[in-house]
Design a protein around this motif. Structure first.
Motif, PDB file in Angstrom:
ATOM      1  N   VAL A  33       2.326   7.100   0.755  1.00 14.78           N
ATOM      2  CA  VAL A  33       1.660   6.496   2.082  1.00 14.78           C
ATOM      3  C   VAL A  33       2.527   6.989   3.542  1.00 14.78           C
ATOM      4  CG1 VAL A  33       0.745   4.506   3.612  1.00 14.78           C
ATOM      5  CG2 VAL A  33       0.250   4.974   0.963  1.00 14.78           C
ATOM      6  N   ALA A  34       4.001   6.601   3.236  1.00 13.43           N
ATOM      7  CA  ALA A  34       5.093   6.553   4.247  1.00 13.43           C
ATOM      8  C   ALA A  34       4.880   7.919   4.805  1.00 13.43           C
ATOM      9  CB  ALA A  34       6.266   6.074   3.688  1.00 13.43           C
ATOM     10  N   GLN A  35       4.714   8.921   3.943  1.00 13.60           N
ATOM     11  CA  GLN A  35       4.824  10.284   4.400  1.00 13.60           C
ATOM     12  C   GLN A  35       3.308  11.054   4.855  1.00 13.60           C
ATOM     13  OE1 GLN A  35       6.251  12.393   1.212  1.00 13.60           O
ATOM     14  NE2 GLN A  35       8.553  11.539   1.502  1.00 13.60           N
ATOM     15  N   ASP A  36       2.118  10.172   4.944  1.00 16.28           N
ATOM     16  CA  ASP A  36       0.792  10.508   5.040  1.00 16.28           C
ATOM     17  C   ASP A  36       0.820  11.013   6.756  1.00 16.28           C
ATOM     18  OD1 ASP A  36      -2.005  10.427   6.036  1.00 16.28           O
ATOM     19  OD2 ASP A  36      -2.049   9.918   3.774  1.00 16.28           O
ATOM     20  N   PRO A  37       0.269  11.791   7.185  1.00 15.79           N
ATOM     21  CA  PRO A  37       0.236  12.098   8.487  1.00 15.79           C
ATOM     22  C   PRO A  37      -0.823  11.359   9.250  1.00 15.79           C
ATOM     23  CG  PRO A  37      -1.000  13.892   7.094  1.00 15.79           C
ATOM     24  CD  PRO A  37      -0.205  12.857   6.263  1.00 15.79           C
ATOM     25  N   ASP A  38      -1.749  10.725   8.548  1.00 13.57           N
ATOM     26  CA  ASP A  38      -2.518   9.661   9.321  1.00 13.57           C
ATOM     27  C   ASP A  38      -2.158   8.366   9.060  1.00 13.57           C
ATOM     28  OD1 ASP A  38      -4.176  11.619  10.568  1.00 13.57           O
ATOM     29  OD2 ASP A  38      -5.318  11.806   8.647  1.00 13.57           O
ATOM     30  N   LEU A  39      -0.675   8.140   8.891  1.00 17.53           N
ATOM     31  CA  LEU A  39      -0.162   6.578   8.545  1.00 17.53           C
ATOM     32  C   LEU A  39      -0.530   5.857   9.597  1.00 17.53           C
ATOM     33  CD1 LEU A  39       1.522   4.786   6.798  1.00 17.53           C
ATOM     34  CD2 LEU A  39       3.651   5.711   8.276  1.00 17.53           C
ATOM     35  N   LYS A  40      -0.761   6.184  11.003  1.00 19.16           N
ATOM     36  CA  LYS A  40      -0.904   5.104  12.006  1.00 19.16           C
ATOM     37  C   LYS A  40      -2.345   4.467  11.769  1.00 19.16           C
ATOM     38  CE  LYS A  40      -1.198   4.795  16.875  1.00 19.16           C
ATOM     39  NZ  LYS A  40      -1.037   5.316  18.440  1.00 19.16           N
ATOM     40  N   LYS A  41      -3.283   5.608  11.606  1.00 17.23           N
ATOM     41  CA  LYS A  41      -4.748   5.092  11.419  1.00 17.23           C
ATOM     42  C   LYS A  41      -4.979   4.163  10.114  1.00 17.23           C
ATOM     43  CE  LYS A  41      -6.316   9.411  13.518  1.00 17.23           C
ATOM     44  NZ  LYS A  41      -7.281  10.717  13.335  1.00 17.23           N
ATOM     45  N   ILE A  42      -4.330   4.766   9.103  1.00 16.20           N
ATOM     46  CA  ILE A  42      -4.366   3.768   7.810  1.00 16.20           C
ATOM     47  C   ILE A  42      -3.752   2.704   7.977  1.00 16.20           C
ATOM     48  CG2 ILE A  42      -3.710   3.851   5.620  1.00 16.20           C
ATOM     49  CD1 ILE A  42      -3.828   6.886   5.234  1.00 16.20           C
ATOM     50  N   ALA A  43      -2.630   2.477   8.465  1.00 17.39           N
ATOM     51  CA  ALA A  43      -1.824   1.179   8.501  1.00 17.39           C
ATOM     52  C   ALA A  43      -2.536   0.182   9.539  1.00 17.39           C
ATOM     53  CB  ALA A  43      -0.305   1.376   9.210  1.00 17.39           C
ATOM     54  N   THR A  44      -3.063   0.759  10.801  1.00 14.93           N
ATOM     55  CA  THR A  44      -4.040  -0.021  11.508  1.00 14.93           C
ATOM     56  C   THR A  44      -5.069  -0.651  11.203  1.00 14.93           C
ATOM     57  OG1 THR A  44      -3.002   1.398  13.464  1.00 14.93           O
ATOM     58  CG2 THR A  44      -4.907   0.041  13.942  1.00 14.93           C
ATOM     59  N   LYS A  45      -5.782   0.153  10.279  1.00 10.83           N
ATOM     60  CA  LYS A  45      -7.164  -0.649   9.577  1.00 10.83           C
ATOM     61  C   LYS A  45      -6.537  -1.319   8.374  1.00 10.83           C
ATOM     62  CE  LYS A  45     -11.267   0.999   7.218  1.00 10.83           C
ATOM     63  NZ  LYS A  45     -12.180   1.871   6.968  1.00 10.83           N
ATOM     64  N   VAL A  46      -5.578  -1.243   7.734  1.00  8.35           N
ATOM     65  CA  VAL A  46      -5.269  -2.074   6.510  1.00  8.35           C
ATOM     66  C   VAL A  46      -4.757  -3.644   7.223  1.00  8.35           C
ATOM     67  CG1 VAL A  46      -3.527  -2.818   4.862  1.00  8.35           C
ATOM     68  CG2 VAL A  46      -4.677  -0.439   5.117  1.00  8.35           C
ATOM     69  N   ILE A  47      -3.786  -3.409   8.389  1.00 11.93           N
ATOM     70  CA  ILE A  47      -3.493  -4.634   9.186  1.00 11.93           C
ATOM     71  C   ILE A  47      -4.580  -5.333   9.757  1.00 11.93           C
ATOM     72  CG2 ILE A  47      -2.076  -5.365  11.173  1.00 11.93           C
ATOM     73  CD1 ILE A  47      -0.224  -3.076  10.649  1.00 11.93           C
ATOM     74  N   LYS A  48      -5.564  -4.654  10.125  1.00 14.39           N
ATOM     75  CA  LYS A  48      -6.641  -5.535  10.906  1.00 14.39           C
ATOM     76  C   LYS A  48      -7.588  -6.035   9.781  1.00 14.39           C
ATOM     77  CE  LYS A  48      -8.471  -3.403  14.499  1.00 14.39           C
ATOM     78  NZ  LYS A  48      -9.069  -2.265  15.063  1.00 14.39           N
ATOM     79  N   GLN A  49      -8.050  -5.512   8.747  1.00 16.40           N
ATOM     80  CA  GLN A  49      -8.853  -5.947   7.630  1.00 16.40           C
ATOM     81  C   GLN A  49      -8.345  -6.512   6.469  1.00 16.40           C
ATOM     82  OE1 GLN A  49     -11.619  -2.900   6.541  1.00 16.40           O
ATOM     83  NE2 GLN A  49     -11.982  -2.436   8.830  1.00 16.40           N
ATOM     84  N   SER A  50      -6.950  -6.524   6.381  1.00 18.92           N
ATOM     85  CA  SER A  50      -6.394  -7.016   5.117  1.00 18.92           C
ATOM     86  C   SER A  50      -6.031  -8.590   5.331  1.00 18.92           C
ATOM     87  CB  SER A  50      -5.177  -6.391   4.483  1.00 18.92           C
ATOM     88  OG  SER A  50      -4.477  -7.081   3.590  1.00 18.92           O
ATOM     89  N   GLU A  51      -6.417  -9.475   4.364  1.00 16.58           N
ATOM     90  CA  GLU A  51      -6.281 -10.869   4.558  1.00 16.58           C
ATOM     91  C   GLU A  51      -4.689 -11.224   3.984  1.00 16.58           C
ATOM     92  OE1 GLU A  51      -9.407 -12.762   2.755  1.00 16.58           O
ATOM     93  OE2 GLU A  51     -10.824 -12.240   4.399  1.00 16.58           O
ATOM     94  N   ASP A  52      -4.171 -10.192   3.291  1.00 22.53           N
ATOM     95  CA  ASP A  52      -2.848 -10.600   2.625  1.00 22.53           C
ATOM     96  C   ASP A  52      -2.042 -10.268   3.642  1.00 22.53           C
ATOM     97  OD1 ASP A  52      -0.801 -10.993   1.013  1.00 22.53           O
ATOM     98  OD2 ASP A  52      -1.312  -9.380  -0.381  1.00 22.53           O
ATOM     99  N   PRO A  53      -1.032 -11.614   4.166  1.00 19.34           N
ATOM    100  CA  PRO A  53       0.013 -11.385   5.043  1.00 19.34           C
ATOM    101  C   PRO A  53       0.939 -10.194   4.367  1.00 19.34           C
ATOM    102  CG  PRO A  53       0.111 -13.399   4.035  1.00 19.34           C
ATOM    103  CD  PRO A  53      -1.056 -12.833   3.525  1.00 19.34           C
ATOM    104  N   ASP A  54       1.424 -10.499   3.211  1.00 17.90           N
ATOM    105  CA  ASP A  54       2.458  -9.676   2.668  1.00 17.90           C
ATOM    106  C   ASP A  54       2.151  -8.075   2.879  1.00 17.90           C
ATOM    107  OD1 ASP A  54       3.929 -11.737   1.896  1.00 17.90           O
ATOM    108  OD2 ASP A  54       3.185 -12.015  -0.010  1.00 17.90           O
ATOM    109  N   LYS A  55       1.022  -7.785   2.793  1.00 13.87           N
ATOM    110  CA  LYS A  55       0.356  -6.383   2.848  1.00 13.87           C
ATOM    111  C   LYS A  55       0.445  -6.001   4.389  1.00 13.87           C
ATOM    112  CE  LYS A  55      -2.723  -5.368  -0.053  1.00 13.87           C
ATOM    113  NZ  LYS A  55      -4.077  -5.301  -0.560  1.00 13.87           N
TER     114      LYS A  55
END
Length: 627
Positions: free
Chosen positions: A379-401
């Motif tokens: 995931v860290a080397q994914d070219p779309d990391l910004k899009k993936i991380a933004t969606k995970v941060i916005k929709q995930s309910e796990d603070p650790d994630k």
């Protein structure tokens, strides 16, 4: 003498060292023997052996093949070796069989119009075509490769023996190497590249049987990268096979009436007998229509993949399929498909459509944190990391994630909003900010253990307390002095203690009077006791209120100074706490308890040898002090 030494060398097994020692001995004793003659003789023997080896090599059967037949072979190294091995075996067999008939293989030729064809050329051509056919996966019989010239030169019994030798040899043909696979268009599993399984993985795992694979081979090629993902292509072909089974089942049902008559393509495709009349003209499109619908069943379950237009295919099926069959197909298409795609499959699907990163984010949101740890490096080397991380941060309910993906964005130098920075600062303990920054800069960070490392940053730093023995000794002596002073003070006030105890006894005696005496002395003694108790209570309340008011005013004054000066050095704070007769940690806790009643949180912290107000509460503190 020379011949005598040679006989010794021939009759006895001597090492080279022993021979040289004998020659030196004879040379020293008898001057008429020259060692140089022996060396020359040995060199002559070696040359003779080398010539014999060259003659033996020249007698190899491959040397009798016409050069024009081999000059344009363009064979790989592996294929050339295999063809040469098969050719030598077949020529040896032909030589043995011809000798039984008193013939010489070198003289067996077939005369063409103006040239002769040798048996060596035809056997070499046979060997090359057999090996080529094997690596091309043609599945042809060895007897089909016998040319007319070879059949004319060899009898049928020899031809049968050669056929048997070819079949035995093909059982042990080596697996094609990378160069051979590239030349013949083979997969990494040594199978033929087909459009529906270009990697060969589906056939290697034997997911489908021979009849189903025959249907796939006859299916027209779909020009899409969708086929390059084996896991997804396997699902599509599985759905396609299910739809084909629905059609085949209704074909075998004699009670179902078909709308149009079939053609020969339909007979061949479904292996129907030639006298079957249920064939229609549109059957050429039937497999393509069914496969398109099957592929759409998978596409609509992957977020980011577009669905191929299939309205025309449904209309075609409705035209020439029976109503019962069409309803069954519609019912099957309406079923929900549960996909369990791993991260590598989703990454491969990104070549089909770039928007499949949505599915990667959905996978990271749905999976628990324990299973995500193994994917963090990819995931860290994914070219779309910004899009993936933004969606995970916005929709995930796990603070650790969320904090993990904030960390990945900062590590890759991606822009992070102020809201995310504030969330990160609230998650990381103030005393561990330096450790967090070091994790961001660590080039050899074990990213699989990132969750544990970040969790450590949420805990305060454990501080080491170094005790000074000299100060402890001085404190003990001071404590002993205070105890002596208290003892002296208590011994001086013994008389006053006796008076106080007498007064207290009189009070308890008054309280323990009988009810009759209480009635008689109601106006005197009771009123006296009540006045005494009331006076004592008022004095205690006044003392407490005075102390609280003094302490509150002292706290307010210090907090005003703290707000105006934007903090205070730790040394000055220790001096101020000492002037109030307290340790600096106890005094800091006391101030935070006062502020906790107002702000419901810890306001004062120690950071970098300073006692400061948390940045989030600075404005509220100013309003509270001013108001």
């Amino acid at each position: 003498m020379f011949e005598f030494i040679n006989k010794i060398f021939k009759n006895k097994k001597l090492t080279e060292e022993e021979k040289i020692s004998i020659i030196e001995l004879v040379n020293n004793e008898e001057s008429f023997i020259k060692p140089r003659d022996l060396i020359v003789e040995q060199m002559r023997l070696k040359k003779a052996e080398k010539r014999a080896e060259q003659k033996a090599a020249e007698k190899a059967w491959i040397s009798y093949v016409s050069p024009p037949l081999r000059i344009n072979d363009n064979l790989t190294t592996q294929v050339e070796t295999v063809v040469g091995a098969l050719f030598e075996i077949l020529c040896t067999v032909v030589d043995i069989e011809l000798k039984k008939k008193h013939k010489n293989i070198k003289h067996v030729k077939y005369e063409r119009y103006y040239y002769h064809v040798t048996v060596f050329d035809e056997v070499y051509r046979l060997s090359k075509e057999v090996i080529y056919s094997f690596y091309r996966m043609d599945n042809m019989y060895a007897a089909d490769f016998f040319s007319y010239d070879l059949k004319s030169m060899l009898s049928r019994d020899i031809q049968k023996i050669l056929t048997h030798e070819v079949d035995v040899f093909l059982e042990n043909v080596p697996f094609p190497d990378e160069e051979t696979r590239k030349k013949f268009g083979l997969t990494q599993f040594g199978t033929k590249i087909v459009w529906w399984d270009p990697s060969g993985m589906l056939r290697d795992k034997q997911i489908f049987d021979g009849i189903e694979m025959a249907y796939f081979d006859q299916l027209r090629k779909r020009a899409t990268r969708f086929t390059e993902v084996p896991a997804v292509m396997g699902l599509c072909l599985g759905k396609y096979a299910d739809l084909m089974q629905i059609v085949l089942y209704d074909l075998e049902d004699g009670s179902i009436k078909w709308k149009i008559k079939p053609n020969n393509y339909f007979r061949k495709y479904f292996h129907l007998p030639l006298d079957d009349e249920r064939i229609w003209a549109e059957t050429v499109r039937l497999p393509a229509d069914l496969y398109l619908l099957a592929e759409n069943m998978i596409r609509k379950e992957v977020e980011g993949l577009r669905v191929v237009p299939a309205e025309e295919s449904l209309q075609n099926l409705q035209k020439y399929l029976p109503d019962e069959t069409f309803l069954k197909i519609q019912g099957y298409l309406s079923q929900e498909v549960e996909l369990d795609l791993d991260y590598q499959t989703i990454v491969a699907l990104r070549d089909v459509n770039k928007t499949v990163w949505h599915e990667a984010a959905n996978l990271l949101i749905s999976q628990p944190l324990e299973r995500i740890n193994g994917l963090l490096r990819d995931v860290a080397q994914d070219p779309d990391l910004k899009k993936i991380a933004t969606k995970v941060i916005k929709q995930s309910e796990d603070p650790d994630k969320r904090i993990i993906f904030i960390f990945l964005m900062e590590r890759m130098a991606l822009p992070v909003s102020k809201a995310l920075q504030k969330e990160r600062d609230g998650f990381i303990h103030p005393t561990r900010q330096t450790d967090y920054q070091q994790l961001l800069l660590d080039a050899n960070l074990p990213i699989e253990s990132l969750a544990e490392l970040i969790n450590d940053c949420t805990q305060p730093v454990r501080r080491e307390i170094k005790l000074d023995t000299a100060l402890i000794t001085a404190s003990h002596s001071a404590l002993d002095t205070i105890i002596d002073m208290v003892d002296t003070y208590l011994s001086d006030d013994e008389t006053s203690e006796g008076l106080d105890s007498a007064v207290s006894l009189n009070i308890f005696a008054e309280l323990e009077l009988s009810p009759a005496e209480e009635q008689r002395e109601e106006g005197s003694s009771v009123s006296t006791s009540l006045s005494i108790s009331a006076t004592a209570t008022e004095a205690m309340i006044e003392t407490t209120e005075n102390k609280d008011s003094e302490q509150e005013s002292e706290h307010m004054l210090f907090l005003k100074q703290l707000v105006v000066g934007n903090g205070i050095s730790l040394d000055d704070f220790k001096v101020h706490a000492k002037n109030n007769g307290k340790l600096h940690q106890a005094y800091l806790t006391e101030l935070n308890e006062v502020l906790y009643e107002i702000f419901d949180d810890q306001v004062l912290v120690i950071s970098q040898q300073q006692v400061i107000i948390e940045e989030d509460f600075m404005e509220e503190m100013r309003e509270w002090i001013d108001g």
